[in-house]
Structure formats: structure tokens, C-alpha cells
Design a protein around this motif. Sequence first.
Motif, mmCIF file in Angstrom:
data_model
loop_
_atom_site.group_PDB
_atom_site.id
_atom_site.type_symbol
_atom_site.label_atom_id
_atom_site.label_comp_id
_atom_site.label_asym_id
_atom_site.label_seq_id
_atom_site.Cartn_x
_atom_site.Cartn_y
_atom_site.Cartn_z
ATOM 1 N N ALA A 1 0.834 -1.208 0.000
ATOM 2 C CA ALA A 1 0.000 0.000 0.000
ATOM 3 C C ALA A 1 0.866 1.256 0.000
ATOM 4 C CB ALA A 1 -0.937 -0.011 1.194
ATOM 5 N N THR A 2 1.916 1.256 0.802
ATOM 6 C CA THR A 2 2.817 2.413 0.869
ATOM 7 C C THR A 2 3.542 2.609 -0.464
ATOM 8 O OG1 THR A 2 3.123 2.127 3.240
ATOM 9 C CG2 THR A 2 4.820 3.381 2.075
ATOM 10 N N ALA A 3 4.017 1.525 -1.056
ATOM 11 C CA ALA A 3 4.740 1.613 -2.336
ATOM 12 C C ALA A 3 3.824 2.136 -3.437
ATOM 13 C CB ALA A 3 5.299 0.242 -2.714
ATOM 14 N N ILE A 4 2.593 1.686 -3.462
ATOM 15 C CA ILE A 4 1.650 2.136 -4.486
ATOM 16 C C ILE A 4 1.354 3.619 -4.302
ATOM 17 C CG2 ILE A 4 -0.759 1.949 -5.251
ATOM 18 C CD1 ILE A 4 -0.471 -1.116 -4.841
ATOM 19 N N ARG A 5 1.068 4.042 -3.078
ATOM 20 C CA ARG A 5 0.799 5.468 -2.820
ATOM 21 C C ARG A 5 1.989 6.326 -3.231
ATOM 22 N NH1 ARG A 5 -1.544 3.690 1.894
ATOM 23 N NH2 ARG A 5 0.356 4.114 3.059
ATOM 24 N N HIS A 6 3.180 5.910 -2.869
ATOM 25 C CA HIS A 6 4.386 6.682 -3.179
ATOM 26 C C HIS A 6 4.589 6.775 -4.698
ATOM 27 C CE1 HIS A 6 8.751 7.416 -3.644
ATOM 28 N NE2 HIS A 6 8.503 8.276 -2.679
ATOM 29 N N ALA A 7 4.400 5.676 -5.411
ATOM 30 C CA ALA A 7 4.579 5.691 -6.869
ATOM 31 C C ALA A 7 3.559 6.598 -7.537
ATOM 32 C CB ALA A 7 4.471 4.271 -7.426
ATOM 33 N N VAL A 8 2.320 6.541 -7.089
ATOM 34 C CA VAL A 8 1.274 7.384 -7.677
ATOM 35 C C VAL A 8 1.604 8.855 -7.450
ATOM 36 C CG1 VAL A 8 -1.170 8.030 -7.488
ATOM 37 C CG2 VAL A 8 -0.526 5.624 -7.622
ATOM 38 N N ARG A 9 2.085 9.185 -6.277
ATOM 39 C CA ARG A 9 2.471 10.580 -5.993
ATOM 40 C C ARG A 9 3.704 10.986 -6.799
ATOM 41 N NH1 ARG A 9 1.582 9.657 0.247
ATOM 42 N NH2 ARG A 9 -0.633 10.090 0.358
ATOM 43 N N THR A 10 4.671 10.102 -6.870
ATOM 44 C CA THR A 10 5.922 10.391 -7.572
ATOM 45 C C THR A 10 5.706 10.655 -9.059
ATOM 46 O OG1 THR A 10 7.216 9.091 -6.011
ATOM 47 C CG2 THR A 10 8.214 9.486 -8.173
ATOM 48 N N TYR A 11 4.851 9.849 -9.684
ATOM 49 C CA TYR A 11 4.656 9.938 -11.132
ATOM 50 C C TYR A 11 3.408 10.718 -11.529
ATOM 51 C CZ TYR A 11 8.492 6.688 -11.168
ATOM 52 O OH TYR A 11 9.714 6.118 -10.976
ATOM 53 N N GLY A 12 2.792 11.397 -10.591
ATOM 54 C CA GLY A 12 1.671 12.273 -10.918
ATOM 55 C C GLY A 12 0.376 11.550 -11.238
ATOM 56 N N GLY A 13 0.182 10.395 -10.636
ATOM 57 C CA GLY A 13 -1.051 9.643 -10.847
ATOM 58 C C GLY A 13 -0.809 8.338 -11.582
ATOM 59 N N THR A 14 -1.890 7.622 -11.796
ATOM 60 C CA THR A 14 -1.757 6.318 -12.444
ATOM 61 C C THR A 14 -1.347 6.440 -13.907
ATOM 62 O OG1 THR A 14 -4.131 6.252 -12.897
ATOM 63 C CG2 THR A 14 -3.367 5.180 -10.876
ATOM 64 N N ARG A 15 -1.722 7.537 -14.545
ATOM 65 C CA ARG A 15 -1.296 7.721 -15.942
ATOM 66 C C ARG A 15 0.219 7.889 -16.023
ATOM 67 N NH1 ARG A 15 -5.983 11.530 -18.633
ATOM 68 N NH2 ARG A 15 -7.620 9.981 -18.397
ATOM 69 N N GLY A 16 0.791 8.592 -15.074
ATOM 70 C CA GLY A 16 2.238 8.740 -15.033
ATOM 71 C C GLY A 16 2.927 7.396 -14.811
ATOM 72 N N CYS A 17 2.337 6.553 -13.972
ATOM 73 C CA CYS A 17 2.876 5.206 -13.760
ATOM 74 C C CYS A 17 2.817 4.410 -15.063
ATOM 75 C CB CYS A 17 2.106 4.479 -12.663
ATOM 76 S SG CYS A 17 2.343 5.170 -11.009
ATOM 77 N N THR A 18 1.725 4.568 -15.804
ATOM 78 C CA THR A 18 1.577 3.874 -17.081
ATOM 79 C C THR A 18 2.673 4.291 -18.056
ATOM 80 O OG1 THR A 18 -0.809 3.664 -16.774
ATOM 81 C CG2 THR A 18 0.008 3.481 -19.031
ATOM 82 N N VAL A 19 2.994 5.574 -18.082
ATOM 83 C CA VAL A 19 4.063 6.067 -18.952
ATOM 84 C C VAL A 19 5.393 5.424 -18.559
ATOM 85 C CG1 VAL A 19 5.412 8.114 -19.573
ATOM 86 C CG2 VAL A 19 2.914 8.234 -19.509
ATOM 87 N N GLU A 20 5.667 5.337 -17.271
ATOM 88 C CA GLU A 20 6.909 4.720 -16.787
ATOM 89 C C GLU A 20 6.974 3.246 -17.173
ATOM 90 O OE1 GLU A 20 9.641 6.133 -15.247
ATOM 91 O OE2 GLU A 20 8.607 7.974 -15.843
ATOM 92 N N VAL A 21 5.863 2.546 -17.022
ATOM 93 C CA VAL A 21 5.814 1.128 -17.391
ATOM 94 C C VAL A 21 6.105 0.975 -18.882
ATOM 95 C CG1 VAL A 21 4.298 -0.881 -17.647
ATOM 96 C CG2 VAL A 21 4.269 0.432 -15.519
ATOM 97 N N GLY A 22 5.469 1.800 -19.712
ATOM 98 C CA GLY A 22 5.706 1.746 -21.153
ATOM 99 C C GLY A 22 7.159 1.975 -21.507
ATOM 100 N N GLY A 23 7.782 2.917 -20.828
ATOM 101 C CA GLY A 23 9.198 3.187 -21.063
ATOM 102 C C GLY A 23 10.073 1.989 -20.734
ATOM 103 N N GLU A 24 9.757 1.323 -19.638
ATOM 104 C CA GLU A 24 10.540 0.144 -19.252
ATOM 105 C C GLU A 24 10.354 -1.000 -20.235
ATOM 106 O OE1 GLU A 24 12.941 -0.425 -16.859
ATOM 107 O OE2 GLU A 24 12.814 1.759 -16.834
ATOM 108 N N TYR A 25 9.118 -1.177 -20.735
ATOM 109 C CA TYR A 25 8.893 -2.222 -21.737
ATOM 110 C C TYR A 25 9.661 -1.911 -23.013
ATOM 111 C CZ TYR A 25 5.515 -5.285 -19.511
ATOM 112 O OH TYR A 25 4.917 -6.210 -18.697
#
Length: 92
Positions: A33-57
Motif C-alpha cells: 500500500a505504501t509503495a503504491i501510494r508513493h509511486a502514484v504521488r511520484t509519477y503524478g497519478g496512475t497515468r504517469g505510472c503507465t508512462v513509466e511502465v511503457g518506457g521500461e517495456y
Amino acid sequence: MTIPTDLLTAARAKALFTSDLPAYSHPTRADVATAIRHAVRTYGGTRGCTVEVGGEYGEHPETAIPRMRWALSVVHAVYTQRGATGDAITPP
């Protein structure tokens, strides 16, 4: 075995994927739960997380695929085992 993934589960898995938790670790529910909250805040929401995932792929598909499998299995384990304690999660 393929587990159907709803949008909330997918968003949580993407956030966990982008977190600092090491793949194949067995985090507690609180850690997840803490890791998910931190990632969402760090990347500006779930869309930002999606962008990061795409970059890694795009850059590291050989490590992105196993990491996403891990993230999905952890999210499924954490959010489908209702009422359990804060013990470490062992993905299936």
C-alpha cells in the motif's frame, strides 16, 4: 493460468511495478500500500505510472515482463485476501 484483470488491479500493478520494491520480494500488505501510494504521488497519478511502465517495456523488455508478472501476482494476493493480517505476501 490467466487471472482476469480489472482496471483498478491494473492501475495498482502499474504503480507497484514503478515502485522501489524489489521484484520477487515478499512485501507485507502495508509495504504494498505504501509503495503504491508513493509511486502514484511520484509519477503524478496512475497515468504517469503507465508512462513509466511503457518506457521500461521499450527499454528493458527482458526485465519488464517478469516484474509486471510479479507486480500483478502481489496485487492479486494483497487485494483478494480480505481480512488477513499484515503478514508478508507470497505470490502464487
